[in-house]
Motif scaffolding. Structure first.
Motif: not given
Length: 152
Positions: A28-33
């Motif tokens: 999710t952090g990767t996606f959001f970044g």
């Protein structure tokens, strides 16, 4: 290799859920970044779609190696996106509804929509990455560990 007793099957499944949540947080952090990097340069939905595809590839490898502790194969790699179609549809509909009808900020709405899709993603990815595993069963042993098996 011996078969684990049913008590360990429950523990294995809880471990998978914990690891899935951990991988989900990283993913999710990767996606959001990625989404935030792309958002200024393209329409929000295009940025969302591209970020989703790139993070899904990372998710496949994190889930095969870490969550389910199974070997990645080309077959699993090609099937994994099919399971994520449900995730994509749920998140996309949620994103659209939150932005269009609820007036939510386009930078926050993808995170809210993602929360709804989590249970579906766990069950579907488990079914693809551990063939023969149902929602209430422990991990299935690998069908083959021979060198002739195609891995990614």
């Amino acid at each position: 290799m011996t078969t684990a007793p049913s008590g360990n099957g429950r523990r294995d499944q809880l471990g998978q859920i914990f690891r899935f949540a951990l991988v989900g947080g990283v993913n999710t952090g990767t996606f959001f970044g990625i989404y935030l990097l792309l958002h200024p340069w393209m329409p929000y939905f295009a940025a969302y779609t591209l970020a989703f595809v790139l993070s899904m590839i990372g998710s496949f490898f994190m889930n095969t190696y870490f969550t389910y502790r199974t070997r990645p194969t080309w077959k699993k790699f090609l099937l994994f996106p099919l399971t994520n179609v449900t995730n994509y549809v749920i998140q996309s509909a949620g994103l659209y509804a939150l932005v269009t009808w609820a007036g939510m900020d386009t930078r926050i709405a993808p995170l809210v929509a993602a929360v709804v899709a989590i249970p579906f993603t766990f069950l579907l990815s488990r079914k693809i990455l551990i063939p023969g595993a149902g929602a209430g069963t422990g991990p299935a042993p690998e069908a083959s560990s021979s060198p002739s098996s195609s891995t990614v």
